[in-house]
Design a protein around this motif. Structure first.
Motif, PDB file in Angstrom:
ATOM      1  N   GLU A 194      39.492  25.874  45.986  1.00  8.17           N
ATOM      2  CA  GLU A 194      39.513  24.969  44.838  1.00  8.17           C
ATOM      3  C   GLU A 194      38.444  25.371  43.814  1.00  8.17           C
ATOM      4  O   GLU A 194      38.718  25.455  42.616  1.00  8.17           O
ATOM      5  CB  GLU A 194      39.277  23.525  45.327  1.00  8.17           C
ATOM      6  CG  GLU A 194      39.355  22.508  44.212  1.00  8.17           C
ATOM      7  CD  GLU A 194      38.725  21.173  44.610  1.00  8.17           C
ATOM      8  OE1 GLU A 194      38.347  21.007  45.779  1.00  8.17           O
ATOM      9  OE2 GLU A 194      38.601  20.314  43.726  1.00  8.17           O
ATOM     10  N   TYR A 195      37.232  25.628  44.283  1.00  5.13           N
ATOM     11  CA  TYR A 195      36.147  26.000  43.364  1.00  5.13           C
ATOM     12  C   TYR A 195      36.415  27.361  42.731  1.00  5.13           C
ATOM     13  O   TYR A 195      36.120  27.579  41.547  1.00  5.13           O
ATOM     14  CB  TYR A 195      34.799  26.019  44.087  1.00  5.13           C
ATOM     15  CG  TYR A 195      34.223  24.647  44.375  1.00  5.13           C
ATOM     16  CD1 TYR A 195      34.917  23.491  44.042  1.00  5.13           C
ATOM     17  CD2 TYR A 195      32.978  24.512  44.971  1.00  5.13           C
ATOM     18  CE1 TYR A 195      34.390  22.240  44.310  1.00  5.13           C
ATOM     19  CE2 TYR A 195      32.431  23.263  45.234  1.00  5.13           C
ATOM     20  CZ  TYR A 195      33.152  22.133  44.914  1.00  5.13           C
ATOM     21  OH  TYR A 195      32.613  20.898  45.179  1.00  5.13           O
ATOM     22  N   GLN A 196      36.954  28.274  43.525  1.00 11.74           N
ATOM     23  CA  GLN A 196      37.256  29.593  42.963  1.00 11.74           C
ATOM     24  C   GLN A 196      38.259  29.459  41.813  1.00 11.74           C
ATOM     25  O   GLN A 196      38.088  30.052  40.750  1.00 11.74           O
ATOM     26  CB  GLN A 196      37.825  30.513  44.042  1.00 11.74           C
ATOM     27  CG  GLN A 196      36.833  30.894  45.129  1.00 11.74           C
ATOM     28  CD  GLN A 196      37.486  31.756  46.201  1.00 11.74           C
ATOM     29  OE1 GLN A 196      38.136  32.753  45.919  1.00 11.74           O
ATOM     30  NE2 GLN A 196      37.324  31.361  47.449  1.00 11.74           N
ATOM     31  N   GLN A 197      39.281  28.652  42.056  1.00 13.87           N
ATOM     32  CA  GLN A 197      40.306  28.443  41.016  1.00 13.87           C
ATOM     33  C   GLN A 197      39.707  27.792  39.768  1.00 13.87           C
ATOM     34  O   GLN A 197      39.973  28.215  38.643  1.00 13.87           O
ATOM     35  CB  GLN A 197      41.426  27.533  41.556  1.00 13.87           C
ATOM     36  CG  GLN A 197      42.448  28.256  42.415  1.00 13.87           C
ATOM     37  CD  GLN A 197      43.102  29.404  41.671  1.00 13.87           C
ATOM     38  OE1 GLN A 197      43.457  29.280  40.508  1.00 13.87           O
ATOM     39  NE2 GLN A 197      43.225  30.559  42.333  1.00 13.87           N
ATOM     40  N   LEU A 198      38.898  26.751  40.001  1.00 17.27           N
ATOM     41  CA  LEU A 198      38.274  26.038  38.875  1.00 17.27           C
ATOM     42  C   LEU A 198      37.416  26.988  38.045  1.00 17.27           C
ATOM     43  O   LEU A 198      37.459  26.980  36.813  1.00 17.27           O
ATOM     44  CB  LEU A 198      37.391  24.903  39.401  1.00 17.27           C
ATOM     45  CG  LEU A 198      38.051  23.561  39.644  1.00 17.27           C
ATOM     46  CD1 LEU A 198      37.084  22.614  40.367  1.00 17.27           C
ATOM     47  CD2 LEU A 198      38.481  22.931  38.308  1.00 17.27           C
ATOM     48  N   ALA A 199      36.621  27.806  38.720  1.00 15.56           N
ATOM     49  CA  ALA A 199      35.719  28.731  38.016  1.00 15.56           C
ATOM     50  C   ALA A 199      36.520  29.761  37.234  1.00 15.56           C
ATOM     51  O   ALA A 199      36.200  30.083  36.084  1.00 15.56           O
ATOM     52  CB  ALA A 199      34.783  29.411  39.010  1.00 15.56           C
ATOM     53  N   LEU A 200      37.585  30.275  37.846  1.00 15.65           N
ATOM     54  CA  LEU A 200      38.400  31.285  37.160  1.00 15.65           C
ATOM     55  C   LEU A 200      39.112  30.686  35.949  1.00 15.65           C
ATOM     56  O   LEU A 200      39.160  31.288  34.880  1.00 15.65           O
ATOM     57  CB  LEU A 200      39.423  31.895  38.128  1.00 15.65           C
ATOM     58  CG  LEU A 200      38.840  32.783  39.231  1.00 15.65           C
ATOM     59  CD1 LEU A 200      39.931  33.223  40.203  1.00 15.65           C
ATOM     60  CD2 LEU A 200      38.121  34.006  38.648  1.00 15.65           C
ATOM     61  N   GLN A 201      39.645  29.479  36.123  1.00 17.44           N
ATOM     62  CA  GLN A 201      40.354  28.839  34.998  1.00 17.44           C
ATOM     63  C   GLN A 201      39.405  28.512  33.855  1.00 17.44           C
ATOM     64  O   GLN A 201      39.713  28.739  32.686  1.00 17.44           O
ATOM     65  CB  GLN A 201      41.045  27.551  35.476  1.00 17.44           C
ATOM     66  CG  GLN A 201      42.310  27.816  36.273  1.00 17.44           C
ATOM     67  CD  GLN A 201      42.757  26.582  37.069  1.00 17.44           C
ATOM     68  OE1 GLN A 201      42.170  25.508  36.954  1.00 17.44           O
ATOM     69  NE2 GLN A 201      43.780  26.745  37.885  1.00 17.44           N
ATOM     70  N   ALA A 202      38.225  27.976  34.199  1.00 22.15           N
ATOM     71  CA  ALA A 202      37.287  27.556  33.153  1.00 22.15           C
ATOM     72  C   ALA A 202      36.741  28.763  32.384  1.00 22.15           C
ATOM     73  O   ALA A 202      36.598  28.719  31.159  1.00 22.15           O
ATOM     74  CB  ALA A 202      36.144  26.749  33.759  1.00 22.15           C
ATOM     75  N   THR A 203      36.423  29.842  33.097  1.00 20.23           N
ATOM     76  CA  THR A 203      35.891  31.014  32.392  1.00 20.23           C
ATOM     77  C   THR A 203      36.996  31.689  31.570  1.00 20.23           C
ATOM     78  O   THR A 203      36.722  32.221  30.490  1.00 20.23           O
ATOM     79  CB  THR A 203      35.249  32.022  33.368  1.00 20.23           C
ATOM     80  OG1 THR A 203      36.154  32.287  34.439  1.00 20.23           O
ATOM     81  CG2 THR A 203      33.940  31.488  33.925  1.00 20.23           C
ATOM     82  N   ALA A 204      38.234  31.627  32.056  1.00 22.61           N
ATOM     83  CA  ALA A 204      39.348  32.182  31.261  1.00 22.61           C
ATOM     84  C   ALA A 204      39.531  31.373  29.974  1.00 22.61           C
ATOM     85  O   ALA A 204      39.789  31.924  28.902  1.00 22.61           O
ATOM     86  CB  ALA A 204      40.645  32.182  32.080  1.00 22.61           C
ATOM     87  N   GLU A 205      39.369  30.059  30.077  1.00 19.28           N
ATOM     88  CA  GLU A 205      39.473  29.202  28.883  1.00 19.28           C
ATOM     89  C   GLU A 205      38.322  29.481  27.917  1.00 19.28           C
ATOM     90  O   GLU A 205      38.529  29.517  26.692  1.00 19.28           O
ATOM     91  CB  GLU A 205      39.485  27.726  29.325  1.00 19.28           C
ATOM     92  CG  GLU A 205      39.486  26.704  28.205  1.00 19.28           C
ATOM     93  CD  GLU A 205      40.717  26.771  27.298  1.00 19.28           C
ATOM     94  OE1 GLU A 205      41.710  27.429  27.655  1.00 19.28           O
ATOM     95  OE2 GLU A 205      40.662  26.156  26.202  1.00 19.28           O
ATOM     96  N   MET A 206      37.128  29.684  28.449  1.00 21.65           N
ATOM     97  CA  MET A 206      35.998  30.047  27.576  1.00 21.65           C
ATOM     98  C   MET A 206      36.312  31.353  26.841  1.00 21.65           C
ATOM     99  O   MET A 206      36.066  31.475  25.636  1.00 21.65           O
ATOM    100  CB  MET A 206      34.713  30.244  28.400  1.00 21.65           C
ATOM    101  CG  MET A 206      34.061  28.972  28.867  1.00 21.65           C
ATOM    102  SD  MET A 206      32.597  29.301  29.875  1.00 21.65           S
ATOM    103  CE  MET A 206      31.348  29.508  28.607  1.00 21.65           C
ATOM    104  N   ARG A 207      36.844  32.322  27.560  1.00 21.96           N
ATOM    105  CA  ARG A 207      37.156  33.629  26.954  1.00 21.96           C
ATOM    106  C   ARG A 207      38.226  33.462  25.883  1.00 21.96           C
ATOM    107  O   ARG A 207      38.159  34.057  24.820  1.00 21.96           O
ATOM    108  CB  ARG A 207      37.589  34.607  28.047  1.00 21.96           C
ATOM    109  CG  ARG A 207      37.441  36.056  27.637  1.00 21.96           C
ATOM    110  CD  ARG A 207      37.542  37.007  28.813  1.00 21.96           C
ATOM    111  NE  ARG A 207      38.812  36.917  29.516  1.00 21.96           N
ATOM    112  CZ  ARG A 207      38.943  36.558  30.789  1.00 21.96           C
ATOM    113  NH1 ARG A 207      37.885  36.249  31.514  1.00 21.96           N
ATOM    114  NH2 ARG A 207      40.132  36.494  31.353  1.00 21.96           N
TER     115      ARG A 207
END
Lengths: 280, 114
Positions: free
Chosen positions: A26-39
């Motif tokens: 869950e945390y891995q997914q959240l981190a990947l999604q949030a950083t992709a949105e930042m990018r």
């Protein structure tokens, strides 16, 4: 004149690259999604250069001489530093610098009474390397790193960080160029790197701090979020949020909190934030 | 204030680790001849013994900066795969059992809540 086109903040915990898969799915997914949105938002803002505010983990400066702030003025930045690459599980990266603007920051800072150290060759650990991995993986944006001391006493106060942020905003906007500049804070949230509470994350503090950012009331944040409160939530690490407070001075209004994870596995409260409006 | 305020900015160990960390030859010597290296950098006997015994609590009681303590342990045990199960982190669990137990209980609580 140069203009500020984006302001963001993210955790730079070494676990985000070095032992990423040890956190829950869950945390891995959240981190990947949030950083992709930042990018995605960063690319939409079309910056020419990222000015990243992080802290020096006693990497560039020895403990007998720790400047409050240091600007990296190189034409090219190479990281991670020797020995830290293995820890971060990262290949070497190269990112173009912006020497003219970086040197402007140092000299215009002096004109405004702000003492800034500089380094022609800076070394990089997690502070710059982890956000670079997620936000600038193809090195498409030029980089100016600015590191601060938030861990060798005396530690500056949030008021001081906000004041420096206000000066930095004036310095960058006064640059006689047409650069589009994104400012990015790295570090936090609650953690105590190397201290007795090394494994601890203060979820209550983190959610309270992020709520203050969502409210967008700078005066309330500076009044309530004291250095003592940061230290109580994790000594020597939580005060990395001074970089967030510095970047706050570039903004107005509420921030979007893209993700928050009280990630004991990464030994840090982990969050990603984007501001929508720049200060006039 | 917090733990970081306990560091002794003038402690020889803090100067030594800054130099050792970025130098492959010194990193190798840290493992093979810690006592000789400690003598050259002017460490006290207590500093040397706390390093030799890989004891984070004693290191910080003497004034080693908290950032340097995990780095000292990584010099002994290697820097990669530095998760909470890494040998360097086991030293923390031994030195700070109460703080560790609280954090692990928190992690369990967080994971159970999902």
């Amino acid at each position: 004149m140069a203009q500020i086109v984006a302001a963001m903040a993210m955790t730079h915990s070494p676990g985000l690259t070095g032992w990423f898969t040890r956190a829950s799915q869950e945390y891995q997914q959240l981190a990947l999604q949030a950083t992709a949105e930042m990018r995605r938002r960063l690319e939409a803002a079309r910056p020419d250069v990222l000015v990243m505010f992080s802290n020096d983990h006693l990497l560039n400066w020895p403990i007998n001489n720790t400047p409050e702030y240091t600007v990296g003025i190189a034409d090219e930045h190479v990281g991670p530093a020797e020995w830290f690459d293995e820890w971060l599980a990262m290949e070497k990266y190269r990112v173009a610098g912006h020497s003219a603007l970086a040197r402007w920051i140092v000299n215009d800072g002096a004109r405004r009474g702000l003492a800034l150290a500089y380094l022609r060759q800076m070394q990089y650990d997690d502070g710059i390397s982890v956000p670079t991995h997620y936000l600038n993986p193809d090195a498409q944006f030029r980089l100016i790193p600015v590191t601060m001391n938030c861990t060798v006493p005396p530690i500056p106060t949030p008021e001081r960080a906000y004041r420096v942020g206000t000066l930095m905003r004036e310095i960058l906007r006064a640059h006689p160029g047409n650069e589009r500049i994104a400012v990015i804070a790295t570090g936090g949230l609650s953690h105590e790197p190397g201290g007795p509470r090394y494994f601890w994350v203060d979820e209550e503090f983190d959610r309270w701090f992020l709520d203050l950012l969502k409210r967008g009331d700078h005066e309330a944040l500076l009044r309530e979020c004291t250095l003592e409160r940061m230290e109580a939530a994790g000594s020597g690490g939580t005060a990395e949020l001074l970089a967030w407070v510095l970047v706050l001075a570039f903004t107005q209004g509420p921030a979007d909190v893209l993700a928050y994870m009280p990630a004991v596995a990464w030994r840090s409260g982990t969050g990603m934030v984007v501001w929508n409006e720049m200060a006039k | 204030m917090g733990n970081v305020e306990r560091c002794d900015k003038t402690l020889p160990t803090n100067e030594m680790i800054f130099r050792v960390r970025g130098d492959a030859a010194l990193r190798a010597r840290f493992v093979s001849d810690l006592e000789g290296l400690a003598r050259e950098f002017g460490l006290s006997r207590a500093e040397y013994e706390a390093l030799r015994d890989k004891d984070p609590r004693r290191m910080m009681d003497l004034g080693v900066h908290q950032y340097y303590v995990p780095q000292i342990l990584r010099l002994f045990f290697g820097a990669s795969h530095n998760s909470n199960a890494h040998a360097a982190l086991e030293c923390y669990k031994r030195a700070f059992p109460e703080e560790t137990a609280q954090a692990m209980a928190l992690q369990e609580r967080l994971e159970r809540g999902r």
